[in-house]
Design a protein around this motif. Sequence first.
Motif, PDB file in Angstrom:
ATOM      1  N   ARG A   1       0.813  -1.220   0.000  1.00 34.51           N
ATOM      2  CA  ARG A   1       0.000   0.000   0.000  1.00 34.51           C
ATOM      3  C   ARG A   1       0.846   1.269   0.000  1.00 34.51           C
ATOM      4  O   ARG A   1       0.375   2.332   0.400  1.00 34.51           O
TER       5      ARG A   1
ATOM      6  N   ASN B   1       2.156   1.126  -6.292  1.00 31.42           N
ATOM      7  CA  ASN B   1       2.122   1.991  -5.121  1.00 31.42           C
ATOM      8  C   ASN B   1       3.524   2.404  -4.666  1.00 31.42           C
ATOM      9  O   ASN B   1       3.673   3.179  -3.726  1.00 31.42           O
TER      10      ASN B   1
ATOM     11  N   VAL C   1      -4.221   9.648  -4.381  1.00 33.98           N
ATOM     12  CA  VAL C   1      -4.684   8.369  -3.847  1.00 33.98           C
ATOM     13  C   VAL C   1      -3.818   7.254  -4.412  1.00 33.98           C
ATOM     14  O   VAL C   1      -3.109   7.430  -5.410  1.00 33.98           O
ATOM     15  N   LYS C   2      -3.872   6.103  -3.764  1.00 30.77           N
ATOM     16  CA  LYS C   2      -3.127   4.925  -4.184  1.00 30.77           C
ATOM     17  C   LYS C   2      -4.091   3.771  -4.413  1.00 30.77           C
ATOM     18  O   LYS C   2      -5.256   3.808  -3.975  1.00 30.77           O
ATOM     19  N   LYS C   3      -3.609   2.715  -5.094  1.00 29.43           N
ATOM     20  CA  LYS C   3      -4.372   1.472  -5.134  1.00 29.43           C
ATOM     21  C   LYS C   3      -4.641   1.013  -3.705  1.00 29.43           C
ATOM     22  O   LYS C   3      -3.775   1.185  -2.851  1.00 29.43           O
TER      23      LYS C   3
ATOM     24  N   ASP D   1      -7.670   2.216  -4.550  1.00 35.46           N
ATOM     25  CA  ASP D   1      -8.478   3.194  -5.273  1.00 35.46           C
ATOM     26  C   ASP D   1      -8.204   2.977  -6.761  1.00 35.46           C
ATOM     27  O   ASP D   1      -7.044   2.844  -7.172  1.00 35.46           O
ATOM     28  N   PRO D   2      -9.240   2.928  -7.591  1.00 38.45           N
ATOM     29  CA  PRO D   2      -9.025   2.636  -9.014  1.00 38.45           C
ATOM     30  C   PRO D   2      -8.432   3.798  -9.805  1.00 38.45           C
ATOM     31  O   PRO D   2      -8.010   3.606 -10.945  1.00 38.45           O
ATOM     32  N   ALA D   3      -8.369   4.989  -9.198  1.00 42.25           N
ATOM     33  CA  ALA D   3      -7.941   6.170  -9.963  1.00 42.25           C
ATOM     34  C   ALA D   3      -6.556   6.021 -10.591  1.00 42.25           C
ATOM     35  O   ALA D   3      -6.372   6.405 -11.758  1.00 42.25           O
TER      36      ALA D   3
ATOM     37  N   THR E   1      -8.208  -3.430  -6.773  1.00 39.19           N
ATOM     38  CA  THR E   1      -8.080  -2.313  -7.716  1.00 39.19           C
ATOM     39  C   THR E   1      -8.750  -2.661  -9.041  1.00 39.19           C
ATOM     40  O   THR E   1      -9.511  -1.851  -9.598  1.00 39.19           O
TER      41      THR E   1
ATOM     42  N   ARG F   1     -12.548  -2.699  -8.724  1.00 42.27           N
ATOM     43  CA  ARG F   1     -13.130  -1.353  -8.624  1.00 42.27           C
ATOM     44  C   ARG F   1     -13.006  -0.572  -9.925  1.00 42.27           C
ATOM     45  O   ARG F   1     -13.790   0.351 -10.179  1.00 42.27           O
TER      46      ARG F   1
END
Length: 218
Positions: free
Chosen positions: A47, A112, A142-144, A146-148, A174, A177
């Motif tokens: 993470r 990440n 944001v990080k995985k 989170d899908p962004a 990830t 999502r």
Amino acid sequence: MTHSVIFDLDGTLIDSAADIHATANSVLGTHGLAPFTRTEVQGFVGRGAPVLVARMLEARAQPTEGPSFDAFLAAFLALYEGACTLTTVYPNAVAALEALAARGTRLGLCTNKPLAPTHAVLRHFGLDRFFPVVIGGDSLGVKKPDPAPLLAAQQQLGGGPLLFVGDSEVDAETATRAAAPFLLYTEGYRKSPIADLPHAASFSDFSDLPGLVARLSA
């Protein structure tokens, strides 16, 4: 439309746990804290560096925020950026990347790991030639999982269909999502049984990856 194939890095393309372990214990030692085993440090991975450091310090009953945490994280990152000497590329990964690139597959990286050590290790192994798009743990806010970050890599590769290749619970979440098919590399850093991670396909040998990508892209 040709699929993009986006990869995680640590535990997927490279086995970097030995370097992360050595870096962690070096910084712990300078702060008078007891070392961890490689297995313990590997369990903290996934993470991003701030969470890794926070997990280590929490396990040693040390503050996980504030000036002392910030100093420890800065010391860790300073060493981590050049930590490549104990890292290895997983067998047949380079050949798989070459095969995918030869087909015209658009390749990207979504990790990440902070960008500076990511680019350093890619250059060290000559893997940077495969990845025109690299999203690191500090590329976005944001990080995985989170899908962004994954969706940002997809967009920078030109959009269109996407396959995500990773090794962990974070990667599986990830992909879910992001509504992307997930290819699970089973020899990385996951903690759960294979069956517990949602995936479109799994593989233990990178020689099998080009065929799986072809099948899932058909």
